[in-house]
Design a protein around this motif. Structure first.
Motif, PDB file in Angstrom:
ATOM      1  N   TYR A  81      68.027  49.637  42.742  1.00 25.36           N
ATOM      2  CA  TYR A  81      67.411  49.864  41.393  1.00 25.36           C
ATOM      3  C   TYR A  81      67.828  48.551  40.866  1.00 25.36           C
ATOM      4  O   TYR A  81      69.117  48.012  41.056  1.00 25.36           O
ATOM      5  N   ARG A  82      67.047  47.695  40.092  1.00 24.22           N
ATOM      6  CA  ARG A  82      67.246  46.677  39.408  1.00 24.22           C
ATOM      7  C   ARG A  82      67.158  46.885  37.931  1.00 24.22           C
ATOM      8  O   ARG A  82      66.231  47.169  37.537  1.00 24.22           O
ATOM      9  N   ILE A  83      68.407  46.650  36.930  1.00 21.65           N
ATOM     10  CA  ILE A  83      68.508  46.840  35.662  1.00 21.65           C
ATOM     11  C   ILE A  83      68.712  45.427  35.115  1.00 21.65           C
ATOM     12  O   ILE A  83      69.538  44.762  35.429  1.00 21.65           O
ATOM     13  N   GLY A  84      67.902  45.101  33.929  1.00 20.96           N
ATOM     14  CA  GLY A  84      68.066  43.948  33.198  1.00 20.96           C
ATOM     15  C   GLY A  84      68.508  44.346  31.909  1.00 20.96           C
ATOM     16  O   GLY A  84      67.972  45.239  31.161  1.00 20.96           O
ATOM     17  N   VAL A  85      69.606  43.753  31.370  1.00 21.38           N
ATOM     18  CA  VAL A  85      70.381  43.992  29.947  1.00 21.38           C
ATOM     19  C   VAL A  85      70.206  42.626  29.076  1.00 21.38           C
ATOM     20  O   VAL A  85      70.569  41.552  29.563  1.00 21.38           O
ATOM     21  N   ILE A  86      69.763  42.973  27.991  1.00 15.82           N
ATOM     22  CA  ILE A  86      69.283  41.851  27.191  1.00 15.82           C
ATOM     23  C   ILE A  86      70.670  41.900  26.239  1.00 15.82           C
ATOM     24  O   ILE A  86      70.671  42.765  25.485  1.00 15.82           O
ATOM     25  N   GLY A  87      71.246  40.703  26.203  1.00 12.36           N
ATOM     26  CA  GLY A  87      72.611  40.757  25.202  1.00 12.36           C
ATOM     27  C   GLY A  87      73.676  40.706  26.099  1.00 12.36           C
ATOM     28  O   GLY A  87      73.976  41.497  27.187  1.00 12.36           O
ATOM     29  N   GLY A  88      74.538  39.691  25.704  1.00 13.22           N
ATOM     30  CA  GLY A  88      75.818  39.560  26.609  1.00 13.22           C
ATOM     31  C   GLY A  88      77.173  39.904  26.215  1.00 13.22           C
ATOM     32  O   GLY A  88      78.163  39.409  26.352  1.00 13.22           O
ATOM     33  N   VAL A 144      62.260  35.945  27.698  1.00  9.55           N
ATOM     34  CA  VAL A 144      62.571  37.076  28.151  1.00  9.55           C
ATOM     35  C   VAL A 144      61.582  37.508  29.241  1.00  9.55           C
ATOM     36  O   VAL A 144      62.061  38.584  29.907  1.00  9.55           O
ATOM     37  N   LEU A 145      60.453  37.403  29.050  1.00  8.21           N
ATOM     38  CA  LEU A 145      59.442  37.708  30.249  1.00  8.21           C
ATOM     39  C   LEU A 145      59.984  37.079  31.553  1.00  8.21           C
ATOM     40  O   LEU A 145      59.779  37.870  32.573  1.00  8.21           O
ATOM     41  N   ALA A 146      60.353  35.958  31.698  1.00 10.55           N
ATOM     42  CA  ALA A 146      61.143  35.358  32.861  1.00 10.55           C
ATOM     43  C   ALA A 146      62.245  36.121  33.663  1.00 10.55           C
ATOM     44  O   ALA A 146      62.411  36.724  34.618  1.00 10.55           O
ATOM     45  N   PHE A 147      62.866  36.484  32.538  1.00  8.65           N
ATOM     46  CA  PHE A 147      64.253  37.345  32.998  1.00  8.65           C
ATOM     47  C   PHE A 147      63.940  38.805  33.592  1.00  8.65           C
ATOM     48  O   PHE A 147      64.417  39.280  34.470  1.00  8.65           O
ATOM     49  N   ALA A 148      62.737  39.285  32.759  1.00  5.79           N
ATOM     50  CA  ALA A 148      62.369  40.685  33.094  1.00  5.79           C
ATOM     51  C   ALA A 148      61.395  40.800  34.259  1.00  5.79           C
ATOM     52  O   ALA A 148      61.038  41.963  34.808  1.00  5.79           O
ATOM     53  N   ARG A 149      60.924  39.637  34.847  1.00  3.81           N
ATOM     54  CA  ARG A 149      59.935  39.830  35.945  1.00  3.81           C
ATOM     55  C   ARG A 149      60.053  40.596  36.907  1.00  3.81           C
ATOM     56  O   ARG A 149      59.135  41.098  37.543  1.00  3.81           O
ATOM     57  N   ASP A 150      61.413  40.560  37.523  1.00  2.00           N
ATOM     58  CA  ASP A 150      61.436  41.440  38.843  1.00  2.00           C
ATOM     59  C   ASP A 150      62.704  42.327  38.452  1.00  2.00           C
ATOM     60  O   ASP A 150      63.333  42.882  39.468  1.00  2.00           O
ATOM     61  N   VAL A 151      62.615  43.172  37.454  1.00  2.00           N
ATOM     62  CA  VAL A 151      63.494  44.208  37.220  1.00  2.00           C
ATOM     63  C   VAL A 151      62.919  45.537  37.102  1.00  2.00           C
ATOM     64  O   VAL A 151      61.725  45.510  36.870  1.00  2.00           O
ATOM     65  N   ASP A 152      63.378  46.752  37.565  1.00  2.28           N
ATOM     66  CA  ASP A 152      62.719  47.851  37.371  1.00  2.28           C
ATOM     67  C   ASP A 152      62.763  48.321  35.953  1.00  2.28           C
ATOM     68  O   ASP A 152      61.926  49.297  35.541  1.00  2.28           O
ATOM     69  N   VAL A 197      64.317  47.420  31.521  1.00  4.52           N
ATOM     70  CA  VAL A 197      65.008  46.401  30.747  1.00  4.52           C
ATOM     71  C   VAL A 197      65.585  47.447  29.602  1.00  4.52           C
ATOM     72  O   VAL A 197      65.029  48.278  29.088  1.00  4.52           O
ATOM     73  N   THR A 198      66.830  47.093  29.259  1.00  6.19           N
ATOM     74  CA  THR A 198      67.501  47.757  28.186  1.00  6.19           C
ATOM     75  C   THR A 198      68.248  46.675  27.488  1.00  6.19           C
ATOM     76  O   THR A 198      68.205  45.599  27.750  1.00  6.19           O
ATOM     77  N   PHE A 199      69.385  47.265  26.643  1.00  6.96           N
ATOM     78  CA  PHE A 199      69.796  46.364  25.660  1.00  6.96           C
ATOM     79  C   PHE A 199      71.258  46.644  25.389  1.00  6.96           C
ATOM     80  O   PHE A 199      71.725  47.792  25.286  1.00  6.96           O
ATOM     81  N   ASP A 200      71.981  45.399  24.996  1.00 14.02           N
ATOM     82  CA  ASP A 200      73.528  45.442  24.597  1.00 14.02           C
ATOM     83  C   ASP A 200      73.446  45.500  22.895  1.00 14.02           C
ATOM     84  O   ASP A 200      74.353  45.801  22.365  1.00 14.02           O
ATOM     85  N   HIS A 201      72.006  45.357  22.355  1.00 13.72           N
ATOM     86  CA  HIS A 201      71.930  45.322  20.932  1.00 13.72           C
ATOM     87  C   HIS A 201      70.617  45.551  20.459  1.00 13.72           C
ATOM     88  O   HIS A 201      69.874  45.759  21.222  1.00 13.72           O
ATOM     89  N   VAL A 208      56.374  45.943  31.850  1.00 13.13           N
ATOM     90  CA  VAL A 208      57.830  46.303  31.999  1.00 13.13           C
ATOM     91  C   VAL A 208      58.349  47.530  31.288  1.00 13.13           C
ATOM     92  O   VAL A 208      57.658  47.804  30.170  1.00 13.13           O
ATOM     93  N   ALA A 209      59.176  48.112  32.027  1.00 12.14           N
ATOM     94  CA  ALA A 209      59.662  49.411  31.578  1.00 12.14           C
ATOM     95  C   ALA A 209      60.693  49.328  30.554  1.00 12.14           C
ATOM     96  O   ALA A 209      61.937  48.445  30.873  1.00 12.14           O
ATOM     97  N   VAL A 210      60.820  49.372  29.223  1.00 10.29           N
ATOM     98  CA  VAL A 210      61.514  49.191  28.169  1.00 10.29           C
ATOM     99  C   VAL A 210      62.227  50.194  27.691  1.00 10.29           C
ATOM    100  O   VAL A 210      61.535  51.335  27.186  1.00 10.29           O
TER     101      VAL A 210
END
Length: 375
Positions: free
Chosen positions: A3-10, A55-63, A65-69, A85-87
């Protein structure tokens, strides 16, 4: 394939998602704001989360997207959804956490317990609210405030004139009754898109200058009706607002034995950090499970008590890492979490957790451990 998870916020929340992601075999990727972010170990892209194309480029190939904030703009969130994208949590749910007036309005519509409140745009409206509430109130900026920022107690109608002057057309400030409370509590739950919800024990949050300083799990003298009521409130919020992932509901326990909702956080939260070392499933692992719609884990505590103490500010000279050996020698049973941040007054740079069967002893160890990193 993992599974690929993308997190916005570092920030540190993304950082603390990395170990459970590794253990679960997940491919975790972070869109960080800067090269030196707290979550730099997993930062696969550095960019501005306000920019749709970034953000679209980052989320393009993840299952998912979730958030740090909760600060990603609504237009960016909705563009992600429109692109398939599943948000999690959804833009609709996050809108409630992004604006305190929207939050108060939605919670009131759901019949959930909140302080008396109003949206005010000038000193005249604030003065009327003060007159109706004993001459004191709390004023908050609708957006952007956290850790005591954007919050002030007022006793005069002109007490927020500087904030009124900065309002754009259509904006307002939130004013609330000044609640007489005996302590602050927090109830965390996790909900997956298919509907499963689990809850951790109710905790007590001890504040210092508007910032969470300590968390005790479970909240002392909370077993029974108090814990049941808090969990029912959090479950209702999660279900009725469609929250997915971890939800933390900050609560006031009032002097007249009510529970009132103070704030919502639709992500892992400072009051849940104790779960890393004190619970069968941490809030960070649970959040990853939830946003990927995987079965949720057991939330039972390992020990009778867990005490988490934030390291605020950090050492005046050097780093947490330089002081770690001394702490390890003196308190081998405490768990240390370094956020990889530069020390700065009032900044959360790490936390220390102690667990055990005796609350006083666990509290002593956690406080003593945190003290190694301060001053």
């Amino acid at each position: 394939m993992a599974y690929r998870i993308g997190v916005i916020g570092g920030g540190q929340l993304a950082r603390m998602m990395v170990p459970p992601a590794i253990h679960l075999g997940l491919d975790i990727r972070v869109l960080a704001e800067t090269e030196g972010s707290s979550a730099r170990l997993a930062a696969t892209q550095v960019g501005d989360y306000h920019e749709v194309e970034t953000v679209l480029a980052f989320a393009r190939d993840v299952d998912a997207v979730t958030f740090d904030h909760e600060h990603v703009p609504q237009d960016v969130l909705r563009t992600l959804v429109d692109a398939g994208v599943a948000v999690h949590p959804s833009p609709e749910a996050l809108a409630v956490a992004q604006d305190k007036i929207v939050m108060r309005r939605r919670l009131s519509e759901l019949g959930l317990p909140v302080p008396d409140w109003a949206a005010v745009r000038d000193a005249e409206a604030l003065g009327r609210f003060l007159a109706e509430h004993g001459g004191s109130a709390v004023v908050k900026t609708a957006r952007g405030g956290y850790d005591g920022k954007g919050v002030r107690v007022v006793r005069e109608a002109d007490g927020a004139d500087d904030w009124f002057a900065d309002l754009a057309d259509g904006e307002a400030l939130l004013v609330e009754e000044l609640v007489d409370f005996r302590r602050e509590l927090a109830q965390s739950v996790a909900r997956r898109p298919s509907g499963q919800i689990v809850a951790w024990p109710l905790v007590e949050s001890v504040q210092s200058d508007g910032v969470c300083a300590e968390v005790i799990a479970p909240a002392p003298k909370s077993a029974g009706r108090l814990a049941e009521a808090a969990e029912a409130i959090a479950r209702t919020v999660a279900e009725r607002l469609g929250v997915t992932g971890v939800l933390a509901v900050e609560l006031f326990e009032t002097d007249d034995d009510r529970l009132l909702i103070n704030e919502l956080a639709m992500r892992p939260h400072n009051t849940g950090h104790w779960t890393i070392d004190g619970s069968t499933t941490s809030q960070f692992e649970q959040h990853l499970r939830a946003v990927l719609d995987l079965p949720l884990g057991d939330t039972r505590p390992h020990d009778a008590w867990s005490v988490m103490v934030n390291v605020l500010g950090g050492p005046e000279a050097g780093t947490l890492a330089e002081r770690l050996p001394a702490l390890m020698a003196d308190h081998p049973s405490v768990k240390v979490h370094d956020y990889g941040k530069d020390p700065r007054p009032g900044r959360k740079v790490g936390h220390v957790t102690a667990t055990g069967d005796d609350l006083d002893e666990a509290t002593y160890r956690a406080r003593a451990g945190a003290a190694f990193f301060e001053g």
